[in-house]
Design an enzyme around this catalytic site. Sequence first.
Site, PDB file in Angstrom:
ATOM      1  N   HIS A   9       0.828  -1.215   0.000  1.00 55.79           N
ATOM      2  CA  HIS A   9       0.000   0.000   0.000  1.00 55.79           C
ATOM      3  C   HIS A   9       0.853   1.253   0.000  1.00 55.79           C
ATOM      4  O   HIS A   9       0.573   2.237  -0.664  1.00 55.79           O
ATOM      5  CB  HIS A   9      -0.890   0.039   1.248  1.00 55.79           C
ATOM      6  CG  HIS A   9      -2.163  -0.696   1.056  1.00 55.79           C
ATOM      7  ND1 HIS A   9      -2.599  -1.654   1.937  1.00 55.79           N
ATOM      8  CD2 HIS A   9      -3.060  -0.624   0.083  1.00 55.79           C
ATOM      9  CE1 HIS A   9      -3.729  -2.134   1.502  1.00 55.79           C
ATOM     10  NE2 HIS A   9      -4.043  -1.532   0.378  1.00 55.79           N
TER      11      HIS A   9
ATOM     12  N   ARG B 199      -7.101  -3.788 -17.058  1.00 57.89           N
ATOM     13  CA  ARG B 199      -7.319  -4.932 -16.156  1.00 57.89           C
ATOM     14  C   ARG B 199      -8.822  -5.104 -15.945  1.00 57.89           C
ATOM     15  O   ARG B 199      -9.384  -4.558 -14.984  1.00 57.89           O
ATOM     16  CB  ARG B 199      -6.642  -4.668 -14.810  1.00 57.89           C
ATOM     17  CG  ARG B 199      -5.113  -4.709 -14.829  1.00 57.89           C
ATOM     18  CD  ARG B 199      -4.568  -4.464 -13.429  1.00 57.89           C
ATOM     19  NE  ARG B 199      -3.194  -4.865 -13.264  1.00 57.89           N
ATOM     20  CZ  ARG B 199      -2.161  -4.017 -13.211  1.00 57.89           C
ATOM     21  NH1 ARG B 199      -2.349  -2.728 -13.306  1.00 57.89           N
ATOM     22  NH2 ARG B 199      -0.935  -4.476 -13.043  1.00 57.89           N
TER      23      ARG B 199
ATOM     24  N   ARG C 217      -7.208  -6.870 -21.384  1.00 60.13           N
ATOM     25  CA  ARG C 217      -6.827  -8.176 -20.839  1.00 60.13           C
ATOM     26  C   ARG C 217      -8.082  -8.901 -20.380  1.00 60.13           C
ATOM     27  O   ARG C 217      -8.905  -8.327 -19.657  1.00 60.13           O
ATOM     28  CB  ARG C 217      -5.880  -8.020 -19.653  1.00 60.13           C
ATOM     29  CG  ARG C 217      -5.590  -9.373 -19.018  1.00 60.13           C
ATOM     30  CD  ARG C 217      -4.542  -9.302 -17.980  1.00 60.13           C
ATOM     31  NE  ARG C 217      -5.005  -8.720 -16.746  1.00 60.13           N
ATOM     32  CZ  ARG C 217      -4.202  -8.491 -15.712  1.00 60.13           C
ATOM     33  NH1 ARG C 217      -2.918  -8.773 -15.796  1.00 60.13           N
ATOM     34  NH2 ARG C 217      -4.679  -7.975 -14.607  1.00 60.13           N
TER      35      ARG C 217
ATOM     36  N   GLU D 220       3.909 -14.161 -18.110  1.00 63.35           N
ATOM     37  CA  GLU D 220       3.953 -13.981 -16.654  1.00 63.35           C
ATOM     38  C   GLU D 220       4.513 -15.222 -15.970  1.00 63.35           C
ATOM     39  O   GLU D 220       4.741 -15.223 -14.765  1.00 63.35           O
ATOM     40  CB  GLU D 220       2.540 -13.748 -16.101  1.00 63.35           C
ATOM     41  CG  GLU D 220       1.846 -12.556 -16.694  1.00 63.35           C
ATOM     42  CD  GLU D 220       0.491 -12.318 -16.061  1.00 63.35           C
ATOM     43  OE1 GLU D 220       0.393 -11.423 -15.224  1.00 63.35           O
ATOM     44  OE2 GLU D 220      -0.456 -13.053 -16.416  1.00 63.35           O
TER      45      GLU D 220
ATOM     46  N   ASN E 124       5.267  -8.288 -12.850  1.00 64.42           N
ATOM     47  CA  ASN E 124       4.908  -8.523 -11.442  1.00 64.42           C
ATOM     48  C   ASN E 124       4.800 -10.022 -11.183  1.00 64.42           C
ATOM     49  O   ASN E 124       5.405 -10.567 -10.263  1.00 64.42           O
ATOM     50  CB  ASN E 124       3.567  -7.860 -11.091  1.00 64.42           C
ATOM     51  CG  ASN E 124       3.539  -6.392 -11.457  1.00 64.42           C
ATOM     52  OD1 ASN E 124       4.574  -5.764 -11.541  1.00 64.42           O
ATOM     53  ND2 ASN E 124       2.351  -5.844 -11.690  1.00 64.42           N
ATOM     54  N   ASP E 125       4.004 -10.690 -12.013  1.00 65.85           N
ATOM     55  CA  ASP E 125       3.863 -12.134 -11.825  1.00 65.85           C
ATOM     56  C   ASP E 125       5.086 -12.881 -12.313  1.00 65.85           C
ATOM     57  O   ASP E 125       5.474 -13.891 -11.717  1.00 65.85           O
ATOM     58  CB  ASP E 125       2.589 -12.646 -12.516  1.00 65.85           C
ATOM     59  CG  ASP E 125       1.380 -12.452 -11.632  1.00 65.85           C
ATOM     60  OD1 ASP E 125       1.471 -12.803 -10.434  1.00 65.85           O
ATOM     61  OD2 ASP E 125       0.356 -11.920 -12.099  1.00 65.85           O
TER      62      ASP E 125
ATOM     63  N   ARG F  27       4.297 -12.115  -4.394  1.00 63.36           N
ATOM     64  CA  ARG F  27       4.506 -10.696  -4.682  1.00 63.36           C
ATOM     65  C   ARG F  27       4.004  -9.788  -3.567  1.00 63.36           C
ATOM     66  O   ARG F  27       4.351  -8.617  -3.509  1.00 63.36           O
ATOM     67  CB  ARG F  27       3.852 -10.320  -6.022  1.00 63.36           C
ATOM     68  CG  ARG F  27       2.370 -10.561  -6.068  1.00 63.36           C
ATOM     69  CD  ARG F  27       1.840 -10.505  -7.489  1.00 63.36           C
ATOM     70  NE  ARG F  27       1.372  -9.176  -7.852  1.00 63.36           N
ATOM     71  CZ  ARG F  27       0.758  -8.900  -8.998  1.00 63.36           C
ATOM     72  NH1 ARG F  27       0.572  -9.860  -9.902  1.00 63.36           N
ATOM     73  NH2 ARG F  27       0.347  -7.691  -9.262  1.00 63.36           N
TER      74      ARG F  27
ATOM     75  N   CYS G  64       4.120  -4.612 -19.279  1.00 59.82           N
ATOM     76  CA  CYS G  64       3.014  -3.889 -18.640  1.00 59.82           C
ATOM     77  C   CYS G  64       3.023  -4.055 -17.123  1.00 59.82           C
ATOM     78  O   CYS G  64       2.109  -3.625 -16.443  1.00 59.82           O
ATOM     79  CB  CYS G  64       1.667  -4.305 -19.218  1.00 59.82           C
ATOM     80  SG  CYS G  64       1.277  -6.027 -18.913  1.00 59.82           S
TER      81      CYS G  64
HETATM   82  C1  PEP Z   1       1.832  -8.441 -14.011  1.00 66.20           C
HETATM   83  O1  PEP Z   1       1.720  -9.531 -13.456  1.00 66.20           O
HETATM   84  O2  PEP Z   1       2.937  -7.858 -14.191  1.00 66.20           O
HETATM   85  C2  PEP Z   1       0.637  -7.741 -14.509  1.00 66.20           C
HETATM   86  C3  PEP Z   1       0.735  -6.652 -15.244  1.00 66.20           C
HETATM   87  O3  PEP Z   1      -0.561  -8.247 -14.116  1.00 66.20           O
HETATM   88  P1  PEP Z   1      -1.194  -7.977 -12.644  1.00 66.20           P
HETATM   89  O4  PEP Z   1      -0.277  -7.045 -11.914  1.00 66.20           O
HETATM   90  O5  PEP Z   1      -2.541  -7.425 -12.873  1.00 66.20           O
HETATM   91  O6  PEP Z   1      -1.201  -9.370 -12.090  1.00 66.20           O
HETATM   92 MG    MG Z   2      -0.175 -10.570 -13.532  1.00 72.48          MG
END
Ligand code: PEP
Ligand code: MG
Length: 560
Positions: A189, A291, A328, A416, A439-440, A450, A487
């Site tokens: 956060h 998203r 997506r 991902e 991120n994933d 994460r 992304c």
């Molecule tokens: C990611 O995983 O980098 C991504 C863009 O998807 P999200 O953060 O929505 O899982």
């Molecule tokens: Mg993701």
Amino acid sequence: MVTTLHGTPVVAGVALGPALVASSEVSPAAIDRFGDGGFPDDDAALAAYDAAVAAVAAGFERKAGAASGATAQVLAASAGLVTDRGLRSTVAQQLQAGNDLLTAIGNAVEHFVGLFTSMGGLMAERATDLRDIHGRLLAHVVGEPEPGVPVPEEPSVLVAADLAPADTAVLDPALVVALATERGGPTSHTAIIARQLGIPCVVGVAGVLGVEPGTRVLVDGASGVVEVDPDPGDAEARVAADREERAALAAWTGPGRTADGREVKLMANVADAASATAAAGEPVAGVGLFRTELCFLNRDQEPTVEEQAAIYTDVLAAYGHGRPVVVRTLDAGSDKPISFATHPDEENPALGVRGLRLSFDDPGLLHRQLDAVAEAARRTGTETWVMAPMVATAAEARDFATAVRDRGLRAGVMVEVPSAALLAHQLLAEVDFLSIGTNDLTQYTMAADRMASDLAHLTDPWQPAVLHLVAITAAAGREAGKPVGVCGEAAADPLLAAVLVGMGVTSLSMAAAAVRPVGARLARTTYADCEAMAEAALAAEDPAAARQAARDVQAAAAPA
Ligand code: PEP
Ligand code: MG
């Protein structure tokens, strides 16, 4: 003597100020004084609990009323959490079992913290919120002020263990010039709100809570360094240089390209019509990630095709005229539970049936969404690309691409999962484009949740293993002559963005607020320098060395 502390950089910028240390606890002396509270019976104790709940909820609602957008929603959710009936009945049971009120509240909160933590992902983040609520409830019961962020009297650097939404939501950027937290990762956060406010921020700074309140602290949100008691002349000069840098950012108006003119599409990540419309006013080349699941977090029933088409139309309508939108398909499950789609009771939801995998058993959900996206594209005339999350094999990419192309749209998949990166050339034979979700990809490459703040050093997209998978994917794109974008949050880091471009990534999609810093930095870096930065980062052994190597190459390059 200057003490230098290191953490994970989240928002670039240099700021200096006295440390304002946020307390997360009610004073132990007040708790001792209160003791068992001397209530005549359980009903009286429960009435004291109810009064504290009402006061805490009112505080959240007041703050929510003064906030807007995502912040207001987070605060309203906290108000809902404190008034939760399940929490109250657990407190009542604890009282009946013979516990005093403070123990009863503590046990009830820990019960729900354990429950949320075991659910993982976004629900685990709620554990931080619950602990924050616990502190506030105790404060009201014992008659102390609520713990949290004191109101600064002069522009200060806020130092804390981790910040709850209720703290970060009300920060005034004129008075809180930087954030440094001991816990928290790049997706916490604290990080999200700091990005929104544009305050320099470093998280996961070991030892920062030991800083004496009032000591001057310099926070460098680009390198992740926090200097305690720095040389005043040197520190002031660095702050002034940063101010000039920020002025240059504000002057950047796009389009995205390197200093020598190579085009890099800088696009926005959006969640709904409001964020899409706001981002359309920025110098973005379109939307690189819509998203869709975020439109349905509170829905019990699957929205009809018509309802979905109306929502997507509102997003697509803000673009067009040469600015495409990448939609997506639902990424439900794991950290984004959606009641009408998510498989309940999975042992390990992050590795379970999430994203595209939901369509294996229930293709109708995906097909109805694609019908709605196609209808929105028809209504608006906006160039619409569609991509699937959590793709692991070429066969999945093929089936998805067929369903998308049957509806006249361009098909892509997200990278991902490490298997998708390693087989990027196979996936590219099936689809028109790839988009790397760092991120994933980081979570699955490093086998580190994460959301786990104590694993922030692993959930860092600068991890060389992650960089190598990105490089493999980008190289496959170059060979196939097809676009490969990024992304995930990595795209929003101006230094990393140049590294990604140097690997061959053709577009970067990020929170709209990050587009100018990324665009301005790229405009001062040649493509050859981006390539050299990528090579240097890939040769590094850990994230700090990779950052430093990229920074050194950029600094050594002649200013464009
Ligand atoms: C990611 O995983 O980098 C991504 C863009 O998807 P999200 O953060 O929505 O899982
Ligand atoms: Mg993701």
